[in-house]
Design a protein around this motif. Structure first.
Motif, mmCIF file in Angstrom:
data_model
loop_
_atom_site.group_PDB
_atom_site.id
_atom_site.type_symbol
_atom_site.label_atom_id
_atom_site.label_comp_id
_atom_site.label_asym_id
_atom_site.label_seq_id
_atom_site.Cartn_x
_atom_site.Cartn_y
_atom_site.Cartn_z
ATOM 1 N N GLN A 198 39.994 -65.703 47.079
ATOM 2 C CA GLN A 198 41.027 -66.556 47.658
ATOM 3 C C GLN A 198 40.686 -68.030 47.462
ATOM 4 N N THR A 199 39.411 -68.382 47.607
ATOM 5 C CA THR A 199 38.980 -69.770 47.372
ATOM 6 C C THR A 199 39.248 -70.176 45.925
ATOM 7 N N GLU A 209 42.901 -70.855 45.480
ATOM 8 C CA GLU A 209 43.260 -72.155 46.067
ATOM 9 C C GLU A 209 42.796 -73.304 45.179
ATOM 10 N N LYS A 210 41.642 -73.133 44.539
ATOM 11 C CA LYS A 210 41.111 -74.187 43.676
ATOM 12 C C LYS A 210 41.977 -74.397 42.433
ATOM 13 N N ASN A 243 44.899 -75.027 42.477
ATOM 14 C CA ASN A 243 45.810 -76.133 42.792
ATOM 15 C C ASN A 243 45.188 -77.484 42.463
#
Length: 400
Positions: A23-24, A27-28, A30
């Motif tokens: 998930q990280t 998100e990265k 973006n």
């Protein structure tokens, strides 16, 4: 914009935590449109594999050990790639060899000699998140090799250097502190730290980073951001940074608990014999730290040195041969030892820091075993029982 993200073994020790990592990474996307991810083995996998080898034999063949322990990272990258693809994000897993990481040196402690990033670049251009096995590569003979302690840090920063990327290192703590907050809860977190000071702290026992990786970052100007999954916006930057040399005497305190102190008595007084001992230790990739030599009676000398406890098997292997050649010597090994080091660039310009510290120790009844210095650090060896008191006395006095 591109980045290399590195996640350690504790971040991927089970599938639930691996989902948080995935998930990280999503998100990265973006922030960075091109991502390379470097993973360690899951949890304590490497230690478990080494233990199995040592259950078979005291000194397992190092080439075979490399082949064995490299499998831990392969499991990690394959699982994460499967997970990301299942979540709808194109991903591909590459071993160290497939990522073009060429190494040289001794098995289990190789060093990166070059990286051919053509395959990694091709996968990036194809829109993949590229997941690379940390800690491993291959040598000119085509054999699997590993990079030793902290090897995944080295993999990540070396790839960032070659790819022209920032490197983000995800650890158990949210940044770099002046001293380990698990030992001293009032430790202050640093917003940034210079390469030289970080390298010195890492070499002297601060477990956040591996010294060789900081060398690469400094040599290639890679900005490194150290943070945690829980507090990703509260990390520490490692980069070229020169504060006012008079601002603070000490930047940080490094603590090494896994230290073995070796004392060798009644060595025949011969430079050749001493040179042979330390040459054999070097050939076995043992990193010797503090060294003390004193004359003894009857034309002999006594030598004491410290090494990392993880290197104890390699030390024992050398000492066994050394004792066989010099049967009159006495060898004593003490494992209950801690090394505490103070680090600060201000030592280059400010005198009296060593005297100040010895006064502190005297006032608090702290007995030092061995001392060694460098341009920006002083290291002291104590019995383990003094660890917390030593750290507290130094941290309070120097406000770290």
């Amino acid at each position: 914009m591109r980045a290399v993200l590195k996640f350690g073994g504790s971040s991927v020790q089970n599938l639930d935590l691996m989902k948080e990592v995935a998930q990280t990474i999503i998100e990265k996307k973006n922030t960075y449109n091109e991502l390379v991810v470097v993973l360690s083995a899951m949890g304590k996998t490497t230690n478990s594999l080494i233990k199995m080898a040592k259950d078979i034999t005291k000194y397992p063949n190092k080439r075979d050990v490399d082949l064995l322990i490299s499998t831990g990272e392969v499991v990690s990258i394959a699982l994460l790639s499967i997970m990301l693809n299942d979540m709808g994000y194109k991903s591909i897993a590459l071993t160290g060899e497939k990522a073009g990481i060429l190494t040289k040196g001794t098995h289990t402690k190789n060093k990166i000699s070059s990286i051919d990033t053509r395959r990694v670049e091709a996968h990036i251009q194809a829109g993949n998140i590229v997941i690379v096995a940390g800690f491993q590569g291959f040598n000119e003979a085509g054999e699997v090799t590993t990079l030793g302690r902290g090897g995944s840090d080295t993999t990540a920063i070396a790839l960032a250097a070659k790819l022209g990327a920032i490197c983000e290192i995800y650890t158990d703590v949210s940044g770099i502190y002046g001293v380990d907050p698990r030992i001293y809860p009032d430790a202050q977190k640093l917003t940034q730290i210079d390469y030289e000071e970080m390298k010195e702290m890492a070499f002297l026992g601060a477990n956040i980073m591996e010294p060789r990786s900081i060398d690469i970052a400094q040599n290639y100007g890679v900005t490194v951001y150290v943070t945690s999954l829980k507090n990703p916006l509260e990390g520490t930057y490692i980069k070229e940074y020169k504060q006012n040399m008079e601002d603070k005497k000490i930047t940080g305190i490094a603590v090494t608990e896994k230290v073995v102190m070796v004392s060798i008595r009644r060595i025949p007084y011969s430079t050749k014999i001493t040179a042979e001992l330390f040459k054999d230790l070097a050939l076995n990739e043992v990193n010797i730290d503090v060294i003390n030599q004193n004359p003894s009676v009857g034309g002999t000398i006594n030598i004491a040195f410290t090494a990392h406890a993880d290197d104890l098997d390699a030390v024992n292997e050398v000492l066994d041969k050394f004792e066989a050649k010099n049967p009159t010597i006495q060898v004593l090994k003490v494992n209950e030892v801690v090394k505490v080091s103070i680090v600060g660039s201000a030592m280059r310009s400010q005198s009296g820091i060593a005297a100040e510290v010895f006064e502190l120790f005297a006032e608090n009844d702290l007995e030092v075993k061995l001392v060694t210095t460098s341009e920006i650090s002083i290291s002291y060896t104590f019995d383990n029982k003094y660890k917390n008191k030593v750290v507290e006395v130094l941290a309070k006095h120097f406000n770290v």
